[in-house]
Design a protein around this motif. Structure first.
Motif, PDB file in Angstrom:
ATOM      1  N   PRO A 117       1.433  13.634   9.263  1.00 33.52           N
ATOM      2  CA  PRO A 117       1.274  12.858   9.769  1.00 33.52           C
ATOM      3  C   PRO A 117       1.487  11.149  10.498  1.00 33.52           C
ATOM      4  CG  PRO A 117       0.009  14.704  10.898  1.00 33.52           C
ATOM      5  CD  PRO A 117      -0.197  14.496   9.335  1.00 33.52           C
ATOM      6  N   ARG A 118       2.193  10.165  10.143  1.00 29.31           N
ATOM      7  CA  ARG A 118       1.969   9.426  10.406  1.00 29.31           C
ATOM      8  C   ARG A 118       1.473   8.647  12.100  1.00 29.31           C
ATOM      9  NH1 ARG A 118       5.442   5.186   7.869  1.00 29.31           N
ATOM     10  NH2 ARG A 118       4.735   6.063   5.482  1.00 29.31           N
ATOM     11  N   LEU A 139      -3.074   9.267  -4.980  1.00 35.15           N
ATOM     12  CA  LEU A 139      -1.854   8.903  -5.310  1.00 35.15           C
ATOM     13  C   LEU A 139      -1.235   9.047  -3.303  1.00 35.15           C
ATOM     14  CD1 LEU A 139      -1.079  10.762  -8.143  1.00 35.15           C
ATOM     15  CD2 LEU A 139      -1.533   8.441  -7.881  1.00 35.15           C
ATOM     16  N   ILE A 140      -0.010   8.031  -3.359  1.00 32.76           N
ATOM     17  CA  ILE A 140       0.120   8.045  -1.740  1.00 32.76           C
ATOM     18  C   ILE A 140       2.026   8.065  -1.813  1.00 32.76           C
ATOM     19  CG2 ILE A 140      -0.045   6.849   0.620  1.00 32.76           C
ATOM     20  CD1 ILE A 140      -2.706   5.882  -0.586  1.00 32.76           C
ATOM     21  N   THR A 141       2.657   8.773  -1.005  1.00 34.73           N
ATOM     22  CA  THR A 141       3.884   7.888  -0.676  1.00 34.73           C
ATOM     23  C   THR A 141       4.108   8.524   0.787  1.00 34.73           C
ATOM     24  OG1 THR A 141       6.263   7.726  -2.127  1.00 34.73           O
ATOM     25  CG2 THR A 141       4.892   9.862  -1.815  1.00 34.73           C
ATOM     26  N   CYS A 142       5.927   8.376   0.417  1.00 32.97           N
ATOM     27  CA  CYS A 142       5.772   8.899   1.858  1.00 32.97           C
ATOM     28  C   CYS A 142       6.729  10.115   2.147  1.00 32.97           C
ATOM     29  CB  CYS A 142       7.155   8.347   2.180  1.00 32.97           C
ATOM     30  SG  CYS A 142       7.100   6.432   2.765  1.00 32.97           S
ATOM     31  N   GLY A 143       6.685  10.677   3.212  1.00 32.97           N
ATOM     32  CA  GLY A 143       7.004  12.326   3.010  1.00 32.97           C
ATOM     33  C   GLY A 143       7.609  12.622   4.417  1.00 32.97           C
ATOM     34  N   GLY A 144       6.827  13.635   5.003  1.00 25.84           N
ATOM     35  CA  GLY A 144       8.183  13.913   6.417  1.00 25.84           C
ATOM     36  C   GLY A 144       9.106  14.279   6.138  1.00 25.84           C
ATOM     37  N   THR A 154       8.242  10.416   8.474  1.00 32.14           N
ATOM     38  CA  THR A 154       7.158  10.241   9.725  1.00 32.14           C
ATOM     39  C   THR A 154       6.030  10.663   9.178  1.00 32.14           C
ATOM     40  OG1 THR A 154       8.044  13.047   8.808  1.00 32.14           O
ATOM     41  CG2 THR A 154       9.080  11.212  10.899  1.00 32.14           C
ATOM     42  N   ALA A 155       5.772  10.567   7.985  1.00 31.93           N
ATOM     43  CA  ALA A 155       4.071  11.744   7.592  1.00 31.93           C
ATOM     44  C   ALA A 155       3.714  10.505   6.365  1.00 31.93           C
ATOM     45  CB  ALA A 155       3.966  12.789   6.921  1.00 31.93           C
ATOM     46  N   ASN A 156       2.877  10.889   5.532  1.00 36.72           N
ATOM     47  CA  ASN A 156       2.449  10.458   4.007  1.00 36.72           C
ATOM     48  C   ASN A 156       1.928  11.752   3.752  1.00 36.72           C
ATOM     49  OD1 ASN A 156       2.044   7.690   5.624  1.00 36.72           O
ATOM     50  ND2 ASN A 156       2.241   7.729   3.612  1.00 36.72           N
ATOM     51  N   VAL A 157       1.991  10.990   1.945  1.00 39.32           N
ATOM     52  CA  VAL A 157       2.287  12.886   1.113  1.00 39.32           C
ATOM     53  C   VAL A 157       0.344  12.144   0.318  1.00 39.32           C
ATOM     54  CG1 VAL A 157       2.040  13.388  -1.224  1.00 39.32           C
ATOM     55  CG2 VAL A 157       4.125  13.640   0.731  1.00 39.32           C
ATOM     56  N   VAL A 158      -0.434  12.627   0.336  1.00 35.32           N
ATOM     57  CA  VAL A 158      -1.698  11.601  -0.617  1.00 35.32           C
ATOM     58  C   VAL A 158      -1.937  12.657  -0.494  1.00 35.32           C
ATOM     59  CG1 VAL A 158      -4.397  11.589   0.186  1.00 35.32           C
ATOM     60  CG2 VAL A 158      -2.248  10.373   1.888  1.00 35.32           C
ATOM     61  N   VAL A 159      -2.822  12.431  -2.499  1.00 33.95           N
ATOM     62  CA  VAL A 159      -2.572  13.618  -3.699  1.00 33.95           C
ATOM     63  C   VAL A 159      -3.512  13.351  -4.070  1.00 33.95           C
ATOM     64  CG1 VAL A 159      -2.302  14.732  -5.635  1.00 33.95           C
ATOM     65  CG2 VAL A 159      -0.485  14.068  -4.689  1.00 33.95           C
ATOM     66  N   SER A 160      -4.907  14.107  -3.711  1.00 33.47           N
ATOM     67  CA  SER A 160      -6.785  13.567  -4.149  1.00 33.47           C
ATOM     68  C   SER A 160      -7.024  14.354  -6.017  1.00 33.47           C
ATOM     69  CB  SER A 160      -7.383  14.305  -3.084  1.00 33.47           C
ATOM     70  OG  SER A 160      -6.949  14.171  -2.223  1.00 33.47           O
TER      71      SER A 160
END
Length: 168
Positions: A117-118, A139-144, A154-160
């Motif tokens: 969450p942001r 790898l980071i993008t917007c989410g939620g 409202t959030a970020n998607v973070v792929v590690s």
């Protein structure tokens, strides 16, 4: 995915600038451009008129070198899906390849996908290395959901992911 079945980490590579990122599971092949920080201190993604381009945080580690290299891309534009539209569908075990300026292809294996969450965003959790000395890629993008009032997600998607192989 059983984490025990993921491949072992490869030794980090020397520094080289990223040129392209390939995510076979998503059908993504995208050029990579160097980006800095925006006024809020977040990584500045590529311009909206370049929805197929991925930004690399140039002040941080290079993909394949030790540390957590950061790649950011848009989830969508006002009219259509963008490069990281389906990022949240990646799963542990999926492959991400980064073509580097030295001609090597750094191959990363996804080990974690989360939506942060942001509000109360944990920058270290998102951007910090998970295991010291390992070559990692985020790898980071917007989410939620899209908050129309705020004009942002409202959030970020973070792929590690972490370096598991090298070709070239």
């Amino acid at each position: 995915g059983d984490p025990a079945r993921l491949p072992g980490a490869a030794r980090p590579l020397a520094d080289a600038v990223p040129q392209r990122v390939d995510i076979p599971a998503l059908g993504v092949t995208a050029p990579v451009v160097t980006r800095g920080l925006d006024a809020r201190g977040a990584i500045d993604p590529p311009p909206y008129d370049q929805p197929g381009v991925v930004g690399w945080y140039g002040a941080g580690p290079k993909p394949g070198a030790a540390g957590a290299a950061l790649l950011v891309g848009h989830v969508d534009t006002t009219t259509r899906p963008a490069v990281f539209y389906r990022l949240s569908t990646l799963k542990p075990g999926h492959t991400v390849r980064v073509v580097r300026a030295d001609g090597k292809v750094a191959e990363f294996t996804v080990d974690d996908v989360r939506v942060l969450p942001r509000d109360g965003f944990d920058a270290h959790l998102a951007y910090g290395p998970r295991r010291p000395g390992r070559a990692e890629l985020r790898l980071i993008t917007c989410g939620g959901s899209f908050d129309r009032a705020a004009g942002s997600y409202t959030a970020n998607v973070v792929v590690s992911s972490y370096l598991t192989g090298v070709s070239g």
